[in-house]
Design a protein around this motif. Structure first.
Motif, short mmCIF file in Angstrom:
data_model
loop_
_atom_site.label_atom_id
_atom_site.label_comp_id
_atom_site.label_asym_id
_atom_site.label_seq_id
_atom_site.Cartn_x
_atom_site.Cartn_y
_atom_site.Cartn_z
N GLU A 254 -26.10 -0.94 -9.75
CA GLU A 254 -24.70 -1.25 -9.98
C GLU A 254 -23.97 -1.53 -8.66
O GLU A 254 -23.20 -2.48 -8.55
N ILE A 255 -24.20 -0.68 -7.66
CA ILE A 255 -23.53 -0.83 -6.36
C ILE A 255 -24.52 -0.45 -5.26
O ILE A 255 -25.30 0.50 -5.43
N GLU A 256 -24.50 -1.13 -4.14
CA GLU A 256 -25.26 -0.72 -2.98
C GLU A 256 -24.55 -1.20 -1.72
O GLU A 256 -23.88 -2.22 -1.72
N GLY A 257 -24.70 -0.43 -0.65
CA GLY A 257 -24.05 -0.78 0.60
C GLY A 257 -24.02 0.41 1.53
O GLY A 257 -24.51 1.50 1.21
N TRP A 258 -23.44 0.20 2.73
CA TRP A 258 -23.40 1.28 3.71
C TRP A 258 -22.35 2.32 3.31
O TRP A 258 -21.25 1.99 2.86
N LEU A 259 -22.72 3.58 3.47
CA LEU A 259 -21.84 4.70 3.15
C LEU A 259 -21.73 5.61 4.38
O LEU A 259 -22.76 6.00 4.95
N ILE A 260 -20.52 5.92 4.78
CA ILE A 260 -20.29 6.85 5.88
C ILE A 260 -20.01 8.23 5.29
O ILE A 260 -19.02 8.41 4.57
N ALA A 261 -20.88 9.17 5.54
CA ALA A 261 -20.71 10.55 5.05
C ALA A 261 -20.09 11.39 6.16
O ALA A 261 -20.68 11.55 7.23
N ILE A 262 -18.89 11.91 5.90
CA ILE A 262 -18.20 12.77 6.87
C ILE A 262 -18.57 14.21 6.55
O ILE A 262 -18.09 14.78 5.57
N LEU A 263 -19.44 14.80 7.35
CA LEU A 263 -19.94 16.14 7.09
C LEU A 263 -19.00 17.22 7.62
O LEU A 263 -18.88 18.30 7.04
N ASP A 264 -18.37 16.94 8.74
CA ASP A 264 -17.36 17.84 9.31
C ASP A 264 -16.55 17.02 10.32
O ASP A 264 -16.85 15.84 10.53
N PRO A 265 -15.52 17.60 10.96
CA PRO A 265 -14.67 16.80 11.86
C PRO A 265 -15.42 16.08 12.97
O PRO A 265 -14.95 15.05 13.47
N LEU A 266 -16.59 16.59 13.35
CA LEU A 266 -17.32 16.00 14.47
C LEU A 266 -18.62 15.31 14.07
O LEU A 266 -19.30 14.73 14.91
N THR A 267 -18.97 15.40 12.79
CA THR A 267 -20.28 14.89 12.36
C THR A 267 -20.15 13.85 11.26
O THR A 267 -19.53 14.13 10.22
N GLN A 268 -20.69 12.69 11.52
CA GLN A 268 -20.73 11.63 10.53
C GLN A 268 -22.16 11.08 10.46
O GLN A 268 -22.86 11.04 11.47
N ARG A 269 -22.57 10.68 9.27
CA ARG A 269 -23.88 10.05 9.12
C ARG A 269 -23.74 8.79 8.26
O ARG A 269 -22.95 8.76 7.31
N ARG A 270 -24.50 7.78 8.63
CA ARG A 270 -24.44 6.53 7.90
C ARG A 270 -25.70 6.38 7.04
O ARG A 270 -26.83 6.57 7.52
N PHE A 271 -25.54 6.06 5.75
CA PHE A 271 -26.65 5.85 4.83
C PHE A 271 -26.49 4.51 4.12
O PHE A 271 -25.37 4.05 3.90
#
Length: 247
Positions: A185-202
């Motif tokens: 249905e949907i696909e693309g880059w997602l930025i996950a904000i885990l905490d104020p200093l930590t982000q991960r891109r999936f």
């Protein structure tokens, strides 16, 4: 609704390569997809197929693995669906059978899966394992289904067919989403904000009420999977908890 999802999955899975059988098998292995599977299996066309051919068609669409409880649950619902179609075409379905009820079909289906396991799975695990003979298969099946429903000639023909060609229920290497003719249905880059200093891109892929998170768009195996069934999504602006966060 569950019925609409089941109908859509049945339609898409009959397209060659339309849905990844391993991903669909994982989905149907969950107890909370029981109502979806009821509709799914009723929508599959088993007209004119004997029970062994129907089982092959069923497990060509999805691969649930070999867990006993999962297979038993699947076969029970399959038996109901197959009986409803078989009874309309029983005179033109070969080899000859005369099932009294869906319970008879369930017993035969279970016996065929057990035969398949004995001939192909158990023999791979141990070279010393003695293969089930056709006489043993007939004798075992006779304990649950009489000759008036399934003649011995039919049982023997099934034995030969299973011995020659395994019924595959085990998961296959997953096909990359990009190669499937039926896209998520949907696909693309997602930025996950885990905490104020930590982000991960999936690379995120939404399919079958799950979100698959990949480290890269070309990856085949997901780094993580999030079950989204019954999940409610709301705007950050409307969520007081999110608005109150300092970051």
């Amino acid at each position: 609704t569950d019925a609409e999802v089941g109908q859509w999955l049945a339609q898409m899975s009959t397209v060659t390569g339309g849905l990844d059988p391993t991903m669909l098998g994982s989905y149907f292995s969950r107890k909370d997809t029981l109502e979806v599977f009821k509709t799914f299996v009723r929508c599959l066309d088993f007209a004119g197929l004997d029970i062994l051919q129907a089982i092959r068609k069923l497990f060509d669409t999805f691969k649930p693995g070999g867990e006993g409880q999962v297979i038993a649950r699947i076969l029970e619902l399959f038996a109901d669906a197959y009986f409803g179609q078989w009874i309309k075409r029983k005179d033109s379905t070969f080899p000859t059978t005369a099932y009294a009820s869906s319970d008879s079909i369930l017993q035969v289906a279970v016996s065929l899966i057990m035969l398949n396991t004995e001939l192909h799975v158990a023999s791979r695990r141990s070279t010393s394992t003695k293969l089930m003979t056709v006489e043993e298969y007939v004798s075992n099946t006779r304990r649950v289904v009489g000759d008036e429903e399934v003649p011995e000639t039919t049982l023997r023909s099934w034995y030969d067919a299973v011995k020659q060609d395994q019924v595959s229920v085990e998961p296959l290497p997953r096909v990359p989403f990009s190669k499937l003719p039926v896209q998520p249905e949907i696909e693309g880059w997602l930025i996950a904000i885990l905490d104020p200093l930590t982000q991960r891109r999936f690379w995120a892929v939404l399919a079958l009420q799950r979100m698959y998170l990949f480290s890269d768009a070309s990856e085949v195996e997901p780094a993580d999977t999030i079950d989204l069934k019954d999940t409610v999504v709301s705007s950050v602006k409307e969520d007081q908890h999110s608005k109150d966060r300092p970051w």
